[in-house]
Scaffold this motif. Structure first.
Motif, mmCIF file in Angstrom:
data_model
loop_
_atom_site.group_PDB
_atom_site.id
_atom_site.type_symbol
_atom_site.label_atom_id
_atom_site.label_comp_id
_atom_site.label_asym_id
_atom_site.label_seq_id
_atom_site.Cartn_x
_atom_site.Cartn_y
_atom_site.Cartn_z
ATOM 1 N N CYS A 73 0.853 -1.199 0.000
ATOM 2 C CA CYS A 73 0.000 0.000 0.000
ATOM 3 C C CYS A 73 0.887 1.245 0.000
ATOM 4 O O CYS A 73 1.679 1.446 0.925
ATOM 5 N N GLY A 109 1.192 3.861 3.037
ATOM 6 C CA GLY A 109 2.251 3.661 4.037
ATOM 7 C C GLY A 109 2.024 4.297 5.397
ATOM 8 O O GLY A 109 2.969 4.825 5.997
ATOM 9 N N CYS A 110 0.803 4.241 5.923
ATOM 10 C CA CYS A 110 0.528 4.885 7.220
ATOM 11 C C CYS A 110 1.465 4.348 8.305
ATOM 12 O O CYS A 110 1.740 3.145 8.361
ATOM 13 N N CYS A 117 0.010 1.464 10.434
ATOM 14 C CA CYS A 117 -0.604 0.337 9.715
ATOM 15 C C CYS A 117 -0.156 -1.008 10.302
ATOM 16 O O CYS A 117 1.046 -1.292 10.355
ATOM 17 N N TRP A 165 7.602 -0.744 4.007
ATOM 18 C CA TRP A 165 6.144 -0.676 3.810
ATOM 19 C C TRP A 165 5.772 0.731 3.326
ATOM 20 O O TRP A 165 6.250 1.727 3.877
ATOM 21 N N ALA A 176 -5.698 -5.504 3.871
ATOM 22 C CA ALA A 176 -4.240 -5.328 3.930
ATOM 23 C C ALA A 176 -3.717 -4.385 2.858
ATOM 24 O O ALA A 176 -2.527 -4.392 2.546
ATOM 25 N N THR A 177 -4.596 -3.588 2.299
ATOM 26 C CA THR A 177 -4.194 -2.606 1.291
ATOM 27 C C THR A 177 -5.328 -1.594 1.188
ATOM 28 O O THR A 177 -6.385 -1.787 1.794
#
Ligand code: SF4
Length: 275
Positions: free
Chosen positions: A35, A38-39, A42, A57, A92-93
């Motif tokens: 993703c 990229g928080c 996460c 990530w 997950a995304t």
């Protein structure tokens, strides 16, 4: 400037039997692996896909080509066996991350779902691009919930915690547009980040259902997973410590109660369940 790694993959299967916090669903569906938002907080960062890839990530994404055709095949098989199918997209995304503008993987999936609808579809995103697909959502609206994350109304705070994610104002506008089209939408204040006094009223002007979640109630480990991500340090750096802790959930709830009835405020998992 960060260079993102983008790759094309053809997965064998796309409907994954649900487990863990998705226990209310039969399947999860991730149109991408990785993703680009990229928080910092996460949880996927700590899963095998986040840990063992060898790349940071938020800096890579695999685009799953042709999965709309696989969806039809897998759904046909499930329906032949008389199975109920409830789908969480995505665990997950983000199905509407920036590459979706060009790739239209999520859009192709929704088109396939219009042809062969699941019993229920939950769409979780923090991208205003979700409004592009209103035409398809309208065809699925009696079996749909769209959840748009707005952890805060302060874009400066968003920039500290998830600088690559879309600006808050654009997300708020998207929520309003989905609601105006009478689609079943909620604002997900999850995880709660520091917000302004006006946030409850801003949300109430746009939407009639919200869900609140925080780093303790929502991380499935009473805050331990979040501690491993060193999120507390980000609060400390910005002198926002009072917003980190078990009390934040209640504080957010009390504030939201000013603008919403208790039936309109869902708590943690409750807000992410099917139907
Ligand atoms: S948008 Fe969702 S999946 Fe993507 S990095 Fe942020 S929390 Fe993780």
């Amino acid at each position: 400037m960060t260079r993102y790694q983008i790759a094309y993959k053809e997965p064998k299967k796309i409907l994954t039997p649900a487990s863990g916090f998705l226990y209310g669903y039969t399947h999860s569906l991730n149109p991408y692996t990785g993703c680009l938002f990229g928080c910092s907080y996460c949880y996927v960062r700590q899963s095998p896909v986040g840990l063992f890839r060898g790349e940071e990530w938020g800096e890579w994404v695999d685009i799953k080509k042709g999965i709309h055709e696989k969806y039809i095949l897998e759904m046909s098989n499930l329906r032949k066996r008389g199975k109920e199918v409830t789908i969480f997209m995505a665990s997950a995304t983000d199905p509407y991350q920036s590459v979706e503008y060009k790739e239209k993987i999520t859009r192709a999936l929704l088109e396939a779902m219009v042809k062969m609808p699941p019993d229920f579809l939950f769409v979780q995103t923090r991208s205003p691009l979700v409004t592009r697909d209103i035409d398809l959502f309208l065809k699925l609206k009696d079996r749909l919930r769209i959840s748009v994350t707005v952890e805060t109304d302060l874009d400066e705070v968003r920039k500290s915690f998830s600088p690559q994610a879309p600006p808050i104002q654009a997300r708020l506008k998207a929520i309003g547009e989905l609601q105006k089209n009478s689609l079943p939408v909620q604002a997900a204040v999850a995880p709660v980040l520091p917000f302004s006094k006006e946030f409850p009223e801003t949300l109430a002007g746009l939407v009639n259902r919200i869900v609140i979640d925080d780093f303790y109630t929502g991380d499935g480990s009473n805050g331990k997973r979040t501690e491993r991500l060193k999120i507390k340090e980000l609060f400390t750096e910005d002198e926002l410590d009072k917003w980190y802790g078990k009390h934040v959930h209640q504080y957010a709830y009390e504030n939201m109660k000013r603008a919403f009835s208790s039936e309109q405020i869902l708590i943690s998992k409750q807000g992410f369940m099917p139907y």
